[in-house]
Design a protein around this motif. Structure first.
Motif, PDB file in Angstrom:
ATOM      1  N   LEU A   6      -4.585  27.363  10.947  1.00 24.77           N
ATOM      2  CA  LEU A   6      -3.736  27.859  10.096  1.00 24.77           C
ATOM      3  C   LEU A   6      -3.959  29.075   9.595  1.00 24.77           C
ATOM      4  N   PRO A   7      -5.398  29.313   9.009  1.00 28.71           N
ATOM      5  CA  PRO A   7      -5.569  30.547   8.124  1.00 28.71           C
ATOM      6  C   PRO A   7      -5.356  31.739   9.021  1.00 28.71           C
ATOM      7  N   ILE A   8      -5.713  31.727  10.340  1.00 30.04           N
ATOM      8  CA  ILE A   8      -5.773  32.786  11.306  1.00 30.04           C
ATOM      9  C   ILE A   8      -4.466  33.176  11.592  1.00 30.04           C
ATOM     10  N   ASN A   9      -3.644  32.147  12.146  1.00 30.24           N
ATOM     11  CA  ASN A   9      -2.386  32.492  12.202  1.00 30.24           C
ATOM     12  C   ASN A   9      -1.417  32.851  11.063  1.00 30.24           C
ATOM     13  N   TYR A  10      -1.732  32.649   9.772  1.00 33.54           N
ATOM     14  CA  TYR A  10      -1.220  33.204   8.676  1.00 33.54           C
ATOM     15  C   TYR A  10      -1.325  34.645   8.706  1.00 33.54           C
ATOM     16  N   ILE A  11      -2.686  35.018   8.925  1.00 35.65           N
ATOM     17  CA  ILE A  11      -2.933  36.247   8.767  1.00 35.65           C
ATOM     18  C   ILE A  11      -2.234  37.164   9.951  1.00 35.65           C
ATOM     19  N   VAL A  12      -1.953  36.598  11.149  1.00 38.57           N
ATOM     20  CA  VAL A  12      -1.322  37.285  12.085  1.00 38.57           C
ATOM     21  C   VAL A  12       0.360  37.541  11.731  1.00 38.57           C
ATOM     22  N   TYR A  13       0.804  36.230  10.989  1.00 37.54           N
ATOM     23  CA  TYR A  13       2.147  36.174  10.608  1.00 37.54           C
ATOM     24  C   TYR A  13       2.252  37.368   9.573  1.00 37.54           C
ATOM     25  N   ILE A 213       5.847  24.678  12.347  1.00 34.41           N
ATOM     26  CA  ILE A 213       5.689  25.422  13.791  1.00 34.41           C
ATOM     27  C   ILE A 213       4.372  25.882  14.169  1.00 34.41           C
ATOM     28  N   ARG A 214       3.329  26.070  12.742  1.00 34.11           N
ATOM     29  CA  ARG A 214       1.800  26.414  13.052  1.00 34.11           C
ATOM     30  C   ARG A 214       1.030  25.223  12.816  1.00 34.11           C
ATOM     31  N   TRP A 215       1.504  24.071  12.858  1.00 34.98           N
ATOM     32  CA  TRP A 215       0.626  23.003  12.224  1.00 34.98           C
ATOM     33  C   TRP A 215      -0.648  22.736  13.223  1.00 34.98           C
ATOM     34  N   SER A 216      -0.256  22.834  14.488  1.00 36.35           N
ATOM     35  CA  SER A 216      -1.268  22.860  15.670  1.00 36.35           C
ATOM     36  C   SER A 216      -1.257  23.753  16.431  1.00 36.35           C
ATOM     37  N   LYS A 217      -2.135  23.831  17.563  1.00 38.09           N
ATOM     38  CA  LYS A 217      -1.751  24.617  18.877  1.00 38.09           C
ATOM     39  C   LYS A 217      -0.543  24.135  19.699  1.00 38.09           C
ATOM     40  N   GLU A 218      -0.473  22.774  19.647  1.00 36.87           N
ATOM     41  CA  GLU A 218       0.701  22.258  20.409  1.00 36.87           C
ATOM     42  C   GLU A 218       2.230  22.494  19.692  1.00 36.87           C
ATOM     43  N   MET A 219       2.124  22.526  18.382  1.00 39.59           N
ATOM     44  CA  MET A 219       3.366  22.977  17.920  1.00 39.59           C
ATOM     45  C   MET A 219       3.726  24.151  17.879  1.00 39.59           C
ATOM     46  N   SER A 220       2.680  25.269  17.952  1.00 40.53           N
ATOM     47  CA  SER A 220       2.958  26.574  18.249  1.00 40.53           C
ATOM     48  C   SER A 220       3.503  26.873  19.590  1.00 40.53           C
ATOM     49  N   GLU A 221       2.820  26.143  20.606  1.00 38.03           N
ATOM     50  CA  GLU A 221       3.308  26.323  21.894  1.00 38.03           C
ATOM     51  C   GLU A 221       4.726  25.739  22.226  1.00 38.03           C
ATOM     52  N   ALA A 222       5.123  24.831  21.273  1.00 35.78           N
ATOM     53  CA  ALA A 222       6.340  24.207  21.371  1.00 35.78           C
ATOM     54  C   ALA A 222       7.259  25.037  20.845  1.00 35.78           C
ATOM     55  N   TRP A 223       7.069  25.675  19.707  1.00 35.62           N
ATOM     56  CA  TRP A 223       7.997  26.846  19.228  1.00 35.62           C
ATOM     57  C   TRP A 223       8.313  27.905  20.059  1.00 35.62           C
ATOM     58  N   LYS A 224       7.038  28.423  20.676  1.00 37.88           N
ATOM     59  CA  LYS A 224       7.352  29.533  21.691  1.00 37.88           C
ATOM     60  C   LYS A 224       8.245  29.080  22.944  1.00 37.88           C
ATOM     61  N   GLU A 225       8.264  27.890  23.087  1.00 38.13           N
ATOM     62  CA  GLU A 225       9.259  27.438  24.266  1.00 38.13           C
ATOM     63  C   GLU A 225      10.619  27.250  23.843  1.00 38.13           C
ATOM     64  N   VAL A 234      19.768  33.421  18.017  1.00 38.52           N
ATOM     65  CA  VAL A 234      18.658  34.020  16.839  1.00 38.52           C
ATOM     66  C   VAL A 234      17.725  32.955  16.510  1.00 38.52           C
ATOM     67  N   THR A 235      16.424  33.493  16.589  1.00 43.81           N
ATOM     68  CA  THR A 235      15.553  32.269  15.993  1.00 43.81           C
ATOM     69  C   THR A 235      14.822  33.278  14.958  1.00 43.81           C
ATOM     70  N   ILE A 236      14.269  32.413  13.970  1.00 46.41           N
ATOM     71  CA  ILE A 236      13.595  33.295  12.994  1.00 46.41           C
ATOM     72  C   ILE A 236      12.430  32.498  12.553  1.00 46.41           C
ATOM     73  N   ASP A 237      11.456  32.951  12.601  1.00 41.77           N
ATOM     74  CA  ASP A 237       9.993  32.465  11.974  1.00 41.77           C
ATOM     75  C   ASP A 237       9.742  32.812  10.584  1.00 41.77           C
ATOM     76  N   LEU A 238       9.391  31.851   9.816  1.00 37.85           N
ATOM     77  CA  LEU A 238       9.318  31.826   8.632  1.00 37.85           C
ATOM     78  C   LEU A 238       7.773  31.277   8.130  1.00 37.85           C
ATOM     79  N   PHE A 239       6.922  31.310   9.214  1.00 38.79           N
ATOM     80  CA  PHE A 239       5.696  30.660   9.329  1.00 38.79           C
ATOM     81  C   PHE A 239       5.610  29.222   9.096  1.00 38.79           C
ATOM     82  N   SER A 240       5.965  28.459   8.282  1.00 31.66           N
ATOM     83  CA  SER A 240       5.840  27.023   8.364  1.00 31.66           C
ATOM     84  C   SER A 240       7.325  26.391   8.966  1.00 31.66           C
ATOM     85  N   PHE A 241       8.453  27.194   8.605  1.00 30.28           N
ATOM     86  CA  PHE A 241       9.688  26.648   9.202  1.00 30.28           C
ATOM     87  C   PHE A 241      10.030  27.882  10.304  1.00 30.28           C
ATOM     88  N   GLY A 242      10.862  27.098  11.292  1.00 32.58           N
ATOM     89  CA  GLY A 242      11.422  27.827  12.525  1.00 32.58           C
ATOM     90  C   GLY A 242      12.825  27.471  12.463  1.00 32.58           C
TER      91      GLY A 242
END
Length: 259
Positions: A6-13, A213-225, A234-242
Motif C-alpha cells: 500500500l505505501p509504495i503504491n500510494y507514492i506512485v499514485y 483496488i490497491r488492497w493487495s497485488k491481486e486487487m491491483s491486477e483485477a483493477w487493471k483487467e 470512462v475509468t477513474i482511479d481514486l487510489f482506494s476506489f475505482g
C-alpha cells in the motif's frame, strides 16, 4: 505484504494523480468538481456518524462468517472491532453519498454489507431507488438490520448468503443495473467474476465502484483487467476506489485523480 504494498503504491499514485486542470473530459470535470472534490456537509452525515460513534463503543459480540480474502471460518468479534477495522471511513462514505446523490440511480446493488455504514451512506442519498445489499455472514447481516431500523432505512432489501449462491439469483431478477458497489471479496478471480456477472446489465448511466483496488497485488491486477474492458468507457482511479462508467457516447479514457 499488504503493509509494504500500500505505501509504495500510494507514492506512485500521488506522482500520477491529476487535479481539475488535468481533466479534458467535460463529464469527468463536472464529476470531479461536483462530487469527488465537493465538501458540502449533508445533514444525513451526522446521523450516520453518530451511529458509528455508538458502535465504536459497543462490546457486543457478533458471529461473523468470513468467506472473503481474510481468515475464513466462523468466529465471534466485537462490534467495535468490526467498525474500527472493516467499516468504510467517513471520507469514503461521504463520497459514496455524493456519487449516488449526483447520479440518482434507479436501482443499486452493494456487495458487502458488513454492519451497514456504507449501505446507509448510499441509501440515504437516494431512498427512492431500489437498493439491494448482499452479505455473506448471517450474524453480521442481522446486526446491520438493527442499524437500518435505527436510521429508518426501511427500503433496503437484504440478500444473505455466500455470493456464489446468491449472486446468480440477484442478477436473474434484474433487467438492468445503474449502480454497483463491490466490497465483498478481495480476491482477483472473485472480483472479476462479480464484474462479469453485472456487466451485461450495465445501463448507459451505470457506475461500478470497486473498493480497495490497491488492497493487495491481486486487487491491483483485477483493477487493471477491468480498465481494459471495452464496454468500460470512462475509468477513474481514486487510489482506494475505482470508478467505472459505461456511457457509449464517452471516449474511452482512464483518469488517475487526486482525492
Amino acid at each position: 505484504m499488504k503493509k509494504i504494498f500500500l505505501p509504495i503504491n500510494y507514492i506512485v499514485y500521488l506522482l500520477k494523480a491529476k487535479g481539475a486542470q488535468g481533466i479534458h473530459s467535460p463529464f469527468v470535470f463536472e464529476l470531479y468538481n461536483k462530487v469527488i472534490k465537493e465538501s458540502e456537509n449533508y445533514y444525513e452525515f451526522s446521523a450516520i456518524e453518530h451511529l458509528r460513534k455508538r458502535l465504536l463503543h459497543s462490546g457486543e459480540l457478533v458471529e461473523v462468517t468470513d468467506l472473503g480474502a481474510g481468515k475464513q471460518g466462523v468466529h465471534k468479534r466485537k462490534v467495535k472491532s468490526i467498525i474500527r477495522r472493516s467499516a468504510i471511513p467517513p471520507k469514503q462514505g461521504r463520497l459514496l453519498f455524493r456519487l449516488v446523490n449526483f447520479l440518482q440511480p434507479r436501482n443499486m446493488v452493494e456487495m458487502g454489507t458488513s454492519l451497514g455504514i456504507s449501505t446507509l451512506y448510499q441509501y440515504k442519498a437516494c431512498p427512492e431507488a431500489e437498493m439491494i445489499t448482499m452479505e455473506g455472514s448471517p450474524g453480521t447481516a442481522a446486526f446491520a438490520e438493527i442499524n437500518f431500523r435505527i436510521l429508518k432505512a426501511d427500503g433496503i432489501k437484504r440478500v444473505i448468503g455466500d455470493f456464489a449462491e446468491t449472486l446468480p439469483e440477484v442478477v436473474k431478477n434484474l433487467s438492468y443495473i445503474d449502480y454497483v458497489f463491490f466490497d465483498g471479496n478481495h480476491r482477483k478471480e472473485a472480483t472479476l467474476e462479480y464484474f462479469r456477472n453485472f456487466l451485461p446489465l450495465a445501463s448507459p448511466d451505470c457506475v461500478f465502484i470497486f473498493d480497495d483496488i490497491r488492497w493487495s497485488k491481486e486487487m491491483s491486477e483485477a483493477w487493471k483487467e477491468i480498465i481494459k474492458e471495452p464496454k468500460a468507457t470512462v475509468t477513474i482511479d481514486l487510489f482506494s476506489f475505482g470508478l467505472v462508467f459505461f456511457n457509449s457516447t464517452q471516449v474511452k479514457q482512464h483518469f488517475i485523480l487526486k482525492y
